[in-house]
Design a protein around this motif. Sequence first.
Motif, PDB file in Angstrom:
ATOM      1  N   THR A 357     -28.420 -10.177 -23.936  1.00  0.00           N
ATOM      2  CA  THR A 357     -29.178 -10.410 -22.707  1.00  0.00           C
ATOM      3  C   THR A 357     -28.814 -11.744 -22.062  1.00  0.00           C
ATOM      4  OG1 THR A 357     -30.997  -9.158 -23.656  1.00  0.00           O
ATOM      5  CG2 THR A 357     -31.485 -10.483 -21.709  1.00  0.00           C
ATOM      6  N   GLY A 358     -28.374 -11.694 -20.811  1.00  0.00           N
ATOM      7  CA  GLY A 358     -28.030 -12.903 -20.070  1.00  0.00           C
ATOM      8  C   GLY A 358     -26.609 -13.371 -20.288  1.00  0.00           C
ATOM      9  N   THR A 359     -25.950 -12.831 -21.329  1.00  0.00           N
ATOM     10  CA  THR A 359     -24.556 -13.188 -21.592  1.00  0.00           C
ATOM     11  C   THR A 359     -23.637 -12.072 -21.128  1.00  0.00           C
ATOM     12  OG1 THR A 359     -25.205 -14.528 -23.496  1.00  0.00           O
ATOM     13  CG2 THR A 359     -22.905 -13.874 -23.376  1.00  0.00           C
ATOM     14  N   LEU A 360     -23.897 -10.870 -21.626  1.00  0.00           N
ATOM     15  CA  LEU A 360     -23.096  -9.702 -21.235  1.00  0.00           C
ATOM     16  C   LEU A 360     -23.845  -8.794 -20.272  1.00  0.00           C
ATOM     17  CD1 LEU A 360     -21.585  -8.916 -24.734  1.00  0.00           C
ATOM     18  CD2 LEU A 360     -20.411  -9.971 -22.800  1.00  0.00           C
ATOM     19  N   THR A 361     -25.157  -8.919 -20.256  1.00  0.00           N
ATOM     20  CA  THR A 361     -25.948  -8.156 -19.276  1.00  0.00           C
ATOM     21  C   THR A 361     -26.595  -9.127 -18.298  1.00  0.00           C
ATOM     22  OG1 THR A 361     -27.966  -8.200 -20.625  1.00  0.00           O
ATOM     23  CG2 THR A 361     -26.425  -6.375 -21.012  1.00  0.00           C
ATOM     24  N   GLU A 362     -27.064  -8.597 -17.186  1.00  0.00           N
ATOM     25  CA  GLU A 362     -27.599  -9.453 -16.116  1.00  0.00           C
ATOM     26  C   GLU A 362     -28.819 -10.247 -16.568  1.00  0.00           C
ATOM     27  OE1 GLU A 362     -26.280 -10.041 -13.355  1.00  0.00           O
ATOM     28  OE2 GLU A 362     -24.978  -8.380 -12.813  1.00  0.00           O
ATOM     29  N   VAL A 364     -31.646  -9.306 -15.888  1.00  0.00           N
ATOM     30  CA  VAL A 364     -32.642  -9.012 -14.849  1.00  0.00           C
ATOM     31  C   VAL A 364     -33.185  -7.617 -15.146  1.00  0.00           C
ATOM     32  CG1 VAL A 364     -33.081  -8.760 -12.384  1.00  0.00           C
ATOM     33  CG2 VAL A 364     -31.380 -10.411 -13.198  1.00  0.00           C
ATOM     34  N   PHE A 365     -34.346  -7.580 -15.800  1.00  0.00           N
ATOM     35  CA  PHE A 365     -34.909  -6.306 -16.248  1.00  0.00           C
ATOM     36  C   PHE A 365     -35.815  -5.694 -15.190  1.00  0.00           C
ATOM     37  CE2 PHE A 365     -33.743  -8.501 -20.101  1.00  0.00           C
ATOM     38  CZ  PHE A 365     -33.287  -7.493 -20.924  1.00  0.00           C
ATOM     39  N   LYS A 366     -35.846  -4.376 -15.201  1.00  0.00           N
ATOM     40  CA  LYS A 366     -36.754  -3.650 -14.308  1.00  0.00           C
ATOM     41  C   LYS A 366     -37.443  -2.542 -15.100  1.00  0.00           C
ATOM     42  CE  LYS A 366     -34.462  -4.626  -9.942  1.00  0.00           C
ATOM     43  NZ  LYS A 366     -35.439  -5.669  -9.624  1.00  0.00           N
ATOM     44  N   VAL A 367     -38.726  -2.346 -14.822  1.00  0.00           N
ATOM     45  CA  VAL A 367     -39.475  -1.277 -15.487  1.00  0.00           C
ATOM     46  C   VAL A 367     -38.922   0.061 -15.028  1.00  0.00           C
ATOM     47  CG1 VAL A 367     -41.724  -0.161 -15.717  1.00  0.00           C
ATOM     48  CG2 VAL A 367     -41.550  -2.668 -15.728  1.00  0.00           C
ATOM     49  N   LYS A 368     -38.538   0.889 -16.006  1.00  0.00           N
ATOM     50  CA  LYS A 368     -37.938   2.191 -15.674  1.00  0.00           C
ATOM     51  C   LYS A 368     -38.925   3.332 -15.870  1.00  0.00           C
ATOM     52  CE  LYS A 368     -33.849   5.014 -16.644  1.00  0.00           C
ATOM     53  NZ  LYS A 368     -32.653   5.173 -17.498  1.00  0.00           N
ATOM     54  N   ASP A 369     -39.683   3.307 -16.977  1.00  0.00           N
ATOM     55  CA  ASP A 369     -40.587   4.419 -17.288  1.00  0.00           C
ATOM     56  C   ASP A 369     -41.817   3.889 -18.015  1.00  0.00           C
ATOM     57  OD1 ASP A 369     -41.488   7.022 -17.531  1.00  0.00           O
ATOM     58  OD2 ASP A 369     -40.485   7.328 -19.461  1.00  0.00           O
ATOM     59  N   ALA A 397     -40.588 -10.117 -19.825  1.00  0.00           N
ATOM     60  CA  ALA A 397     -41.914 -10.523 -19.347  1.00  0.00           C
ATOM     61  C   ALA A 397     -41.926 -10.619 -17.826  1.00  0.00           C
ATOM     62  CB  ALA A 397     -42.294 -11.863 -19.961  1.00  0.00           C
ATOM     63  N   THR A 398     -40.815 -11.107 -17.264  1.00  0.00           N
ATOM     64  CA  THR A 398     -40.699 -11.195 -15.791  1.00  0.00           C
ATOM     65  C   THR A 398     -40.709  -9.807 -15.171  1.00  0.00           C
ATOM     66  OG1 THR A 398     -39.350 -13.185 -16.088  1.00  0.00           O
ATOM     67  CG2 THR A 398     -39.309 -12.159 -13.919  1.00  0.00           C
ATOM     68  N   ALA A 399     -40.027  -8.857 -15.831  1.00  0.00           N
ATOM     69  CA  ALA A 399     -39.993  -7.477 -15.318  1.00  0.00           C
ATOM     70  C   ALA A 399     -41.394  -6.880 -15.292  1.00  0.00           C
ATOM     71  CB  ALA A 399     -39.064  -6.627 -16.181  1.00  0.00           C
ATOM     72  N   ILE A 400     -42.179  -7.125 -16.342  1.00  0.00           N
ATOM     73  CA  ILE A 400     -43.566  -6.621 -16.404  1.00  0.00           C
ATOM     74  C   ILE A 400     -44.389  -7.220 -15.277  1.00  0.00           C
ATOM     75  CG2 ILE A 400     -45.684  -6.594 -17.792  1.00  0.00           C
ATOM     76  CD1 ILE A 400     -43.547  -4.827 -18.984  1.00  0.00           C
ATOM     77  N   HIS A 401     -44.244  -8.536 -15.082  1.00  0.00           N
ATOM     78  CA  HIS A 401     -45.020  -9.221 -14.038  1.00  0.00           C
ATOM     79  C   HIS A 401     -44.657  -8.686 -12.649  1.00  0.00           C
ATOM     80  CE1 HIS A 401     -47.074 -12.326 -11.803  1.00  0.00           C
ATOM     81  NE2 HIS A 401     -45.942 -12.658 -11.198  1.00  0.00           N
ATOM     82  N   GLU A 402     -43.354  -8.473 -12.418  1.00  0.00           N
ATOM     83  CA  GLU A 402     -42.924  -7.964 -11.106  1.00  0.00           C
ATOM     84  C   GLU A 402     -43.465  -6.558 -10.857  1.00  0.00           C
ATOM     85  OE1 GLU A 402     -38.687  -8.230 -10.883  1.00  0.00           O
ATOM     86  OE2 GLU A 402     -38.694 -10.401 -10.528  1.00  0.00           O
ATOM     87  N   GLN A 477     -28.835  -4.267 -16.580  1.00  0.00           N
ATOM     88  CA  GLN A 477     -27.495  -3.885 -16.148  1.00  0.00           C
ATOM     89  C   GLN A 477     -26.437  -4.753 -16.816  1.00  0.00           C
ATOM     90  OE1 GLN A 477     -26.781  -1.262 -13.980  1.00  0.00           O
ATOM     91  NE2 GLN A 477     -28.943  -0.823 -14.307  1.00  0.00           N
ATOM     92  N   ILE A 478     -25.323  -4.118 -17.206  1.00  0.00           N
ATOM     93  CA  ILE A 478     -24.188  -4.873 -17.733  1.00  0.00           C
ATOM     94  C   ILE A 478     -23.556  -5.658 -16.587  1.00  0.00           C
ATOM     95  CG2 ILE A 478     -21.883  -4.667 -18.747  1.00  0.00           C
ATOM     96  CD1 ILE A 478     -22.892  -2.193 -20.232  1.00  0.00           C
ATOM     97  N   LYS A 479     -23.193  -6.914 -16.864  1.00  0.00           N
ATOM     98  CA  LYS A 479     -22.557  -7.731 -15.828  1.00  0.00           C
ATOM     99  C   LYS A 479     -21.231  -7.096 -15.416  1.00  0.00           C
ATOM    100  CE  LYS A 479     -24.523 -12.201 -17.095  1.00  0.00           C
ATOM    101  NZ  LYS A 479     -24.249 -13.573 -17.529  1.00  0.00           N
ATOM    102  N   PRO A 480     -20.927  -7.083 -14.113  1.00  0.00           N
ATOM    103  CA  PRO A 480     -19.691  -6.431 -13.653  1.00  0.00           C
ATOM    104  C   PRO A 480     -18.426  -7.035 -14.254  1.00  0.00           C
ATOM    105  CG  PRO A 480     -20.757  -7.668 -11.871  1.00  0.00           C
ATOM    106  CD  PRO A 480     -21.731  -7.597 -12.995  1.00  0.00           C
ATOM    107  N   GLU A 481     -18.469  -8.328 -14.593  1.00  0.00           N
ATOM    108  CA  GLU A 481     -17.258  -8.978 -15.116  1.00  0.00           C
ATOM    109  C   GLU A 481     -17.195  -8.966 -16.648  1.00  0.00           C
ATOM    110  OE1 GLU A 481     -20.302 -12.257 -15.271  1.00  0.00           O
ATOM    111  OE2 GLU A 481     -19.829 -10.627 -13.893  1.00  0.00           O
ATOM    112  N   ALA A 482     -18.219  -8.385 -17.307  1.00  0.00           N
ATOM    113  CA  ALA A 482     -18.289  -8.438 -18.771  1.00  0.00           C
ATOM    114  C   ALA A 482     -17.104  -7.726 -19.430  1.00  0.00           C
ATOM    115  CB  ALA A 482     -19.604  -7.840 -19.261  1.00  0.00           C
TER     116      ALA A 482
END
Length: 655
Positions: A357-362, A364-369, A397-402, A477-482
């Motif tokens: 998380t944050g190294t190879l992926t963005e 930036v989490f979003k609630v999916k289901d 935690a940020t994704a939950i709050h959003e 999401q996986i970072k585009p440059e990963a």
Amino acid sequence: MSNKECCSNPPIKNDHEHSHSHDSHDHSHETSDKSILQLFAPAIISFVVLIIGILFDYYFKPTWFEGWSRIILYAIAYLPVGWPVIKEAFESMKNGDIFSEFFLMSIATIGAIIIGEYPEAVAVMLFYSVGEIFQSLAVQKAKNNIASLMDQRPDEVTIIKNNQHRTVKAKEVNIGQKILLKPGEKLALDGELFSEQASFNTSALTGESKPDTKQKGDEVLAGMINLNSVAEVLVKTDYQDSKLSKILELVQNANQQKAPTELFIRKFAKIYTPIVTFLALGIFVLPYLFVEVYDYKTWLYRACIFLVISCPCALVISIPLGYFGGIGAGSKNGILFKGGNFIDALASIKNVVMDKTGTLTEGVFKVKDIQISKDFNEKEILEVLNKLESHSTHPIATAIHEYVGEQNPNLILENIEEIPGRGLKANYQGKNFLAGNFKLMEKFGITHDLNSKNFTESLIAIAFDNKFVGYITISDQIKPEASTAIAELKKLNINSFMLSGDKKEVVESVAQQLQINHASGGLLPEDKVAELKKIRSQYGSVAFVGDGVNDAPVVALADVGMAMGGLGSDATIETADVVIQDDKATKIPLAIKISKATKKVVWQNIILAFGVKAIVLILGAGGLATMWEAVFADVGVALLAILNAVRIQNMNFKV
């Protein structure tokens, strides 16, 4: 031998300090030009008088140019360049450093004068002095480049007080004050955007050229340039505590962390210089015992040549300059090396272990289901979850709050506790409320009929009053440059590993997409330490890339700790050995490429200096080399080594 000894030109140092007063760049530039002319003035005088002497000696040959008149003219040529060196030799002796290169050059040229080789004595000291000036300029250029790359702080800001605008020194601004930022102006302090929206150029900090649009309440950092509209910023940190100030301090102090190669050369010079001094004495004295006809002039001349050649300045200057170049090249590419020792270590790395998380992926989490049992009030459960997650710094935690929105002020949680590697626990209405992974459920004996293998997204399991409530899936999401970063690591013959506290299935899915060699998920902090030890014992040296805060034990254990998101966390900057400013995964192989190039240049300089000196030393001892070859072996090689070292900062590193 210290840097001061090898390039002690106070005018350059003074001017460098002056040129960093940020409100007077033009004036300092003029002063710099003037200082450089003043610096070369003694050499110019010496050169002109030397040429006159050579013309009198070999072309015009006036009858009066002999005896004292000849000595006086060459003395006039020698003193402007020779006296400062002789003075430095005495200063070094007072400080206990007898065998400095100033001592070597003084003895060598005085010896040449004693045997009547006046033009050569002047020429050696002249070229040596010019070489010293160029060395000083090269060192200061490297330091200036590093500082100018990083020091983006304006000295003055416009504050807003009682609807009045007033210009004040940035250092005098207090936390909580508002700054007015006009289009094209650079922010001097960290804060949050008070205006509804503004776009910023962040390239000075991150290397990212595209504009970054911020909304009201978003964090903005010192060094960002306001692009379009007038913006107001609420100051959140003092001037000296801004992220940029800390990064600048880090880079300026980076040269204090010496690489093993540099430390070895310094120790070597302290032993090497006395040895060659006594060898030169032996060249002068010992032949008296073995040759039939002993000509003291011949052997003194050879000893002087030997001394000139043996000066270790090329090594002592060019090697630290090489590491300066590497640190500067890193800064230019948004990579901060905390010292030459970490450049050396990273150049030899065999394995790179990365957090997910944050190294190879963005990150930036979003609630999916959301799946909540009908036996519970979904709205209430989400509000409690939102309140509980507000005590976590994890991106989930940020994704939950959003998703949920503002916290319910009437909700009361007690005994909030974070369980490392598992999740969060609290008391709500006197009963346990749990939110985390399946390991947390197992720890508290919460039963459910879910199979974690069926989920390829991050999942938050929820329990209340010892009953399983349901779950929320979170996507990242996986970072585009990963994938490019992993491919580049493979080209460098470096193994890639991924260790994550996230679910095994999620980790394996990401690893498969990126074609990472080895991946392990569901790891607690202590598990990561154990895995890292296993990787190092099996595969060799390891660099760990993570956030530098949650993974502190692993960062400490790794041979090189690399932090993503250097602008996001003060603790990251403090704990990591290498900081990547813009979160780009491609900067991982880029940092390794810069390290390898730096080490290569440093060793080129070592081989060049030792090789040429060894050859000319042998020739000089055998009477086959003159002072002119000696000058090349010392000053010429030093300048070649310096040019080679400076080249690092001009290399075009790409991934």
